[in-house]
Design a protein around this motif. Structure first.
Motif, short mmCIF file in Angstrom:
data_model
loop_
_atom_site.label_atom_id
_atom_site.label_comp_id
_atom_site.label_asym_id
_atom_site.label_seq_id
_atom_site.Cartn_x
_atom_site.Cartn_y
_atom_site.Cartn_z
N GLU A 138 90.75 93.26 50.09
CA GLU A 138 90.30 93.30 51.47
C GLU A 138 88.92 92.66 51.64
O GLU A 138 88.17 92.49 50.68
CB GLU A 138 90.27 94.73 52.00
CG GLU A 138 91.63 95.30 52.29
CD GLU A 138 91.56 96.57 53.12
OE1 GLU A 138 92.37 96.72 54.05
OE2 GLU A 138 90.68 97.43 52.83
N THR A 139 88.60 92.36 52.90
CA THR A 139 87.28 91.83 53.25
C THR A 139 86.45 92.95 53.87
O THR A 139 86.90 93.60 54.82
CB THR A 139 87.39 90.66 54.24
OG1 THR A 139 88.05 89.57 53.58
CG2 THR A 139 86.02 90.21 54.71
N HIS A 163 86.62 89.86 49.42
CA HIS A 163 85.52 89.11 50.02
C HIS A 163 84.52 90.11 50.58
O HIS A 163 84.91 91.13 51.15
CB HIS A 163 86.04 88.22 51.14
CG HIS A 163 85.24 86.98 51.33
ND1 HIS A 163 85.66 85.73 50.88
CD2 HIS A 163 84.04 86.77 51.90
CE1 HIS A 163 84.75 84.82 51.18
NE2 HIS A 163 83.75 85.43 51.81
N ARG A 191 82.90 85.22 46.08
CA ARG A 191 83.46 86.36 46.80
C ARG A 191 82.47 86.94 47.80
O ARG A 191 82.82 87.81 48.61
CB ARG A 191 83.90 87.45 45.82
CG ARG A 191 85.14 87.04 45.01
CD ARG A 191 85.36 87.95 43.83
NE ARG A 191 85.74 89.29 44.20
CZ ARG A 191 85.84 90.30 43.32
NH1 ARG A 191 85.57 90.07 42.03
NH2 ARG A 191 86.21 91.50 43.71
N THR A 228 84.49 84.35 57.33
CA THR A 228 85.61 84.16 56.41
C THR A 228 86.81 83.58 57.15
O THR A 228 86.88 83.61 58.38
CB THR A 228 86.03 85.50 55.78
OG1 THR A 228 86.57 86.35 56.79
CG2 THR A 228 84.85 86.19 55.12
N ASP A 229 87.76 83.07 56.39
CA ASP A 229 88.97 82.51 56.98
C ASP A 229 89.84 83.60 57.59
O ASP A 229 90.56 83.36 58.56
CB ASP A 229 89.77 81.75 55.92
CG ASP A 229 89.04 80.50 55.44
OD1 ASP A 229 88.21 79.98 56.20
OD2 ASP A 229 89.29 80.08 54.29
N GLY A 230 89.78 84.80 57.02
CA GLY A 230 90.62 85.89 57.51
C GLY A 230 89.80 86.94 58.23
O GLY A 230 88.57 86.82 58.37
N PRO A 231 90.44 88.01 58.69
CA PRO A 231 89.75 89.05 59.44
C PRO A 231 88.90 89.96 58.54
O PRO A 231 89.12 90.02 57.32
CB PRO A 231 90.90 89.84 60.07
CG PRO A 231 92.03 89.66 59.11
CD PRO A 231 91.90 88.27 58.57
N ASP A 254 88.27 93.55 57.43
CA ASP A 254 89.06 94.78 57.41
C ASP A 254 88.21 96.02 57.61
O ASP A 254 88.68 97.02 58.17
CB ASP A 254 89.80 94.90 56.08
CG ASP A 254 90.74 93.72 55.83
OD1 ASP A 254 91.75 93.61 56.55
OD2 ASP A 254 90.42 92.91 54.94
N ARG A 262 88.42 93.86 62.52
CA ARG A 262 89.70 93.45 63.11
C ARG A 262 90.35 94.61 63.85
O ARG A 262 89.95 95.78 63.74
CB ARG A 262 90.63 92.97 62.00
CG ARG A 262 91.03 94.06 60.99
CD ARG A 262 92.15 93.58 60.10
NE ARG A 262 92.40 94.49 58.99
CZ ARG A 262 93.19 95.57 59.04
NH1 ARG A 262 93.75 95.91 60.19
NH2 ARG A 262 93.38 96.32 57.96
#
Length: 361
Positions: free
Chosen positions: A171-172, A197, A218, A239-242, A244, A267
């Motif tokens: 997870e981020t 991340h 990371r 980051t590229d993603g959400p 968390d 998110r």
């Protein structure tokens, strides 16, 4: 035994001879080998932080020690064991909402204060009396450098927050307050727990670079501008993603707007854990928007310290090498130098910079 006593707020600690602690059933007597001196210790002892300590008191917050004797209810601990003494003491007569005191440091509510009057003294001494359930055996290799393991006082706190937020591998997570002493520890612990991340916002460019250099790709550092909307956008786009989960560890001096900007990057269905001191010195309320919380199904929770099981988990992370204490910088002081140690800690509160008191050296 010799001990360092806070006789009054605003006065230097006094090192002198005091009676040895007497232990009863449910208690362990421990020789204190090393105890961490927090960077804000001077603020506590001056009274600036308004902690509910009641002088005279032998202060401190947890430590590494060797068992001198155990009570008749101990079934595994024995004399000579090297142990971690957790300062977070919980009353035994309420399993659902126990009163809590940080032995030798702070307490919560009148029940916690009552508990603190019994377990009054902490580890700034040669000997300390500790509840049996607060004593955790350490690996044999700890004996080579007990002082280094005193960092448990730091790392277990953000570990408790990451557990509360149910951080999962891959997870981020965003660490609000990442450039501080506890915040940088949270970065290291999150990496050790398998975070995919870690977003590390802050205004100290040198520390941001240090974190990025130490932990590699990371970690994504974000230099904050001080403008809430701009900073929120920069963190959300890190980051590229959400994102968390957000863990807030900002100190009392920080404005609530910084915490809010970080929290609102999470998110939909994300988690926000609050562990810092924002608002303790006054100032604007956190004021997270009701519609945003509701429509995004965001979970927000507070977390003070950590559950008992976190001690075992943190010891395992260090023992297995998942969390490496080797790069941390230690400065050691003996008991007679306690006031020098407090001053040093205040001036060296940066990431992975530890001031350690060694009472028996």
């Amino acid at each position: 035994m010799r001990a360092a006593t806070l006789t009054a707020f605003g006065s230097p600690l006094t090192v002198h001879d005091v009676p040895d602690p007497r232990t009863g059933t449910g208690e362990v007597l421990v020789e204190v080998l090393a105890t961490y001196v927090p960077p804000y210790a001077a603020e506590v002892f001056s009274g600036e932080r308004r902690y509910p300590l009641e002088p005279p008191v032998i202060p401190g917050v947890g430590g590494i020690g060797r068992v001198v004797n155990v009570g008749p209810d101990a079934t595994k601990l024995k004399k000579g064991d090297l142990v971690w003494c957790d300062s977070t003491v919980r009353a035994r007569d309420d399993a659902l909402t126990p009163d809590v005191t940080l032995q030798g440091w702070s307490s919560r509510g009148e029940g916690g204060a009552k508990l603190a009057r019994y377990l009054h003294d902490g580890p700034f001494a040669e000997l300390m009396r500790v509840p049996t359930e607060n004593v955790y055996p350490l690996p044999a290799g700890t004996a080579a450098d007990p002082a280094r393991w005193s960092a448990l006082s730091v790392h277990t706190i953000p570990y408790g927050g990451l557990l509360a937020g149910q951080l999962a591998a891959g997870e981020t997570v965003l660490i609000s307050g990442a450039t501080g002493n506890l915040g940088s520890s949270a970065v290291a612990v999150a990496i050790a727990m398998g975070a995919g991340h870690v977003v590390v916002p802050g205004r100290n460019r040198a520390v941001l670079d240090l974190l990025a250099d130490r932990f590699g790709p990371r970690v994504t550092p974000i230099e904050l501008s001080g403008d809430e909307d701009t900073d929120r956008s920069a963190m959300a786009a890190a980051t590229d993603g959400p994102i968390d989960m957000v863990l807030d560890l900002l100190p009392p001096q920080a404005p609530s707007s910084v915490t809010r900007a970080a929290a609102m990057t999470v998110r939909e269905y994300g988690r926000v854990v609050l562990m810092g001191g924002v608002g303790m010195l006054g100032g604007a309320d956190l004021a997270l928007p009701y519609p945003w919380l509701m429509r995004n199904s965001v979970t927000v929770r507070g977390q003070w310290m950590y559950p008992r099981t976190a001690n075992v988990g943190m010891i395992r992370l260090i023992a297995t090498g998942a969390l490496d204490l080797t790069p941390e910088h230690l400065t050691r002081f003996d008991l007679d130098q306690v006031n020098d140690a407090i001053t040093h800690a205040a001036e060296h509160g940066g990431p992975f910079d530890r001031t350690v008191l060694t009472p028996l050296v």
